[in-house]
Write a protein that holds these residues in place. Structure first.
Motif, PDB file in Angstrom:
ATOM      1  N   THR A  10     -20.969 -48.740 -79.425  1.00 13.93           N
ATOM      2  CA  THR A  10     -20.021 -47.775 -78.657  1.00 13.93           C
ATOM      3  C   THR A  10     -19.359 -48.618 -77.766  1.00 13.93           C
ATOM      4  O   THR A  10     -19.797 -49.688 -77.106  1.00 13.93           O
ATOM      5  CB  THR A  10     -21.012 -46.738 -77.713  1.00 13.93           C
ATOM      6  OG1 THR A  10     -21.709 -46.129 -78.556  1.00 13.93           O
ATOM      7  CG2 THR A  10     -20.155 -45.894 -76.997  1.00 13.93           C
ATOM      8  N   GLU A  12     -16.568 -48.398 -74.403  1.00 20.46           N
ATOM      9  CA  GLU A  12     -16.073 -47.562 -73.397  1.00 20.46           C
ATOM     10  C   GLU A  12     -14.945 -48.539 -72.920  1.00 20.46           C
ATOM     11  O   GLU A  12     -15.068 -49.828 -72.774  1.00 20.46           O
ATOM     12  CB  GLU A  12     -16.963 -47.475 -72.381  1.00 20.46           C
ATOM     13  CG  GLU A  12     -16.225 -46.995 -70.898  1.00 20.46           C
ATOM     14  CD  GLU A  12     -17.271 -47.075 -69.775  1.00 20.46           C
ATOM     15  OE1 GLU A  12     -16.620 -46.927 -68.713  1.00 20.46           O
ATOM     16  OE2 GLU A  12     -18.372 -47.246 -70.028  1.00 20.46           O
ATOM     17  N   ASN A  15      -8.018 -46.555 -70.555  1.00 26.16           N
ATOM     18  CA  ASN A  15      -6.790 -46.612 -71.258  1.00 26.16           C
ATOM     19  C   ASN A  15      -5.610 -46.781 -70.090  1.00 26.16           C
ATOM     20  O   ASN A  15      -4.542 -47.174 -70.379  1.00 26.16           O
ATOM     21  CB  ASN A  15      -6.826 -44.807 -71.756  1.00 26.16           C
ATOM     22  CG  ASN A  15      -5.399 -44.778 -72.661  1.00 26.16           C
ATOM     23  OD1 ASN A  15      -4.936 -45.529 -73.212  1.00 26.16           O
ATOM     24  ND2 ASN A  15      -4.840 -43.634 -72.453  1.00 26.16           N
ATOM     25  N   LYS A  40     -18.016 -45.817 -82.014  1.00 23.65           N
ATOM     26  CA  LYS A  40     -17.571 -44.928 -81.171  1.00 23.65           C
ATOM     27  C   LYS A  40     -16.707 -45.522 -80.086  1.00 23.65           C
ATOM     28  O   LYS A  40     -17.503 -46.366 -79.349  1.00 23.65           O
ATOM     29  CB  LYS A  40     -18.505 -43.863 -80.668  1.00 23.65           C
ATOM     30  CG  LYS A  40     -19.222 -43.186 -81.858  1.00 23.65           C
ATOM     31  CD  LYS A  40     -20.629 -42.312 -81.452  1.00 23.65           C
ATOM     32  CE  LYS A  40     -21.779 -43.212 -81.981  1.00 23.65           C
ATOM     33  NZ  LYS A  40     -22.870 -42.625 -81.354  1.00 23.65           N
ATOM     34  N   HIS A  42     -14.636 -44.283 -76.546  1.00 24.38           N
ATOM     35  CA  HIS A  42     -14.418 -43.172 -75.462  1.00 24.38           C
ATOM     36  C   HIS A  42     -13.518 -43.916 -74.231  1.00 24.38           C
ATOM     37  O   HIS A  42     -13.864 -45.078 -73.838  1.00 24.38           O
ATOM     38  CB  HIS A  42     -15.291 -42.504 -74.976  1.00 24.38           C
ATOM     39  CG  HIS A  42     -16.574 -43.247 -74.362  1.00 24.38           C
ATOM     40  ND1 HIS A  42     -16.521 -43.147 -73.176  1.00 24.38           N
ATOM     41  CD2 HIS A  42     -17.543 -43.866 -74.980  1.00 24.38           C
ATOM     42  CE1 HIS A  42     -17.576 -43.979 -72.763  1.00 24.38           C
ATOM     43  NE2 HIS A  42     -18.155 -44.278 -73.681  1.00 24.38           N
ATOM     44  N   GLU A  43     -12.807 -43.277 -73.693  1.00 22.44           N
ATOM     45  CA  GLU A  43     -12.045 -43.408 -72.322  1.00 22.44           C
ATOM     46  C   GLU A  43     -13.013 -43.468 -71.344  1.00 22.44           C
ATOM     47  O   GLU A  43     -13.863 -42.542 -71.313  1.00 22.44           O
ATOM     48  CB  GLU A  43     -10.804 -42.711 -71.963  1.00 22.44           C
ATOM     49  CG  GLU A  43     -10.058 -43.243 -71.091  1.00 22.44           C
ATOM     50  CD  GLU A  43      -8.598 -42.444 -70.986  1.00 22.44           C
ATOM     51  OE1 GLU A  43      -8.258 -42.395 -69.554  1.00 22.44           O
ATOM     52  OE2 GLU A  43      -8.332 -41.943 -71.829  1.00 22.44           O
ATOM     53  N   GLY A  44     -12.867 -44.299 -70.445  1.00 14.79           N
ATOM     54  CA  GLY A  44     -14.211 -44.660 -69.467  1.00 14.79           C
ATOM     55  C   GLY A  44     -13.564 -44.832 -68.075  1.00 14.79           C
ATOM     56  O   GLY A  44     -12.696 -44.451 -67.595  1.00 14.79           O
TER      57      GLY A  44
END
Length: 100
Positions: A10, A12, A15, A40, A42-44
């Motif tokens: 993952t 993070e 952006n 995976k 994702h924006e964090g």
């Protein structure tokens, strides 16, 4: 022979800091090196570029101010695939800042 489960990777990223492009670059690299591993992203949090493997943080830009070394991260994934535990990832050298 017992089959090992693929590692859970993952990432993070922030952006707002423009790290989406760096995430996409790392994602492409990992997909080439490890086609069966699911990554995976994702924006964090602001300023983040955090990488976990099987829930263990192997790289934190918030702590190191650097990006992970892609080759070393690939080696960590190979090690985990062979049953070894995770470890901290080496960092890429910081070349974009200067002190005056």
């Amino acid at each position: 022979m017992e089959q090992k489960e693929e590692p859970d990777v993952t990432i993070e990223y922030c952006n707002k800091c423009g790290y989406l492009e760096k995430y996409q670059e790392l994602l492409e690299y990992l997909q080439q090196e490890h086609p069966s591993v699911k990554v995976k992203g994702h924006e964090g949090r602001r300023g983040s570029f955090e990488v976990t493997v099987n829930g263990e943080t192997v790289h934190s830009k918030l702590s190191t101010l650097a990006y992970p070394d892609y080759e070393d991260l690939s080696k960590i994934i190979k090690d985990v695939q062979s049953g070894k535990s995770t470890r901290k990832c080496k960092e890429q050298p910081i070349t974009s800042c200067s002190l005056s």
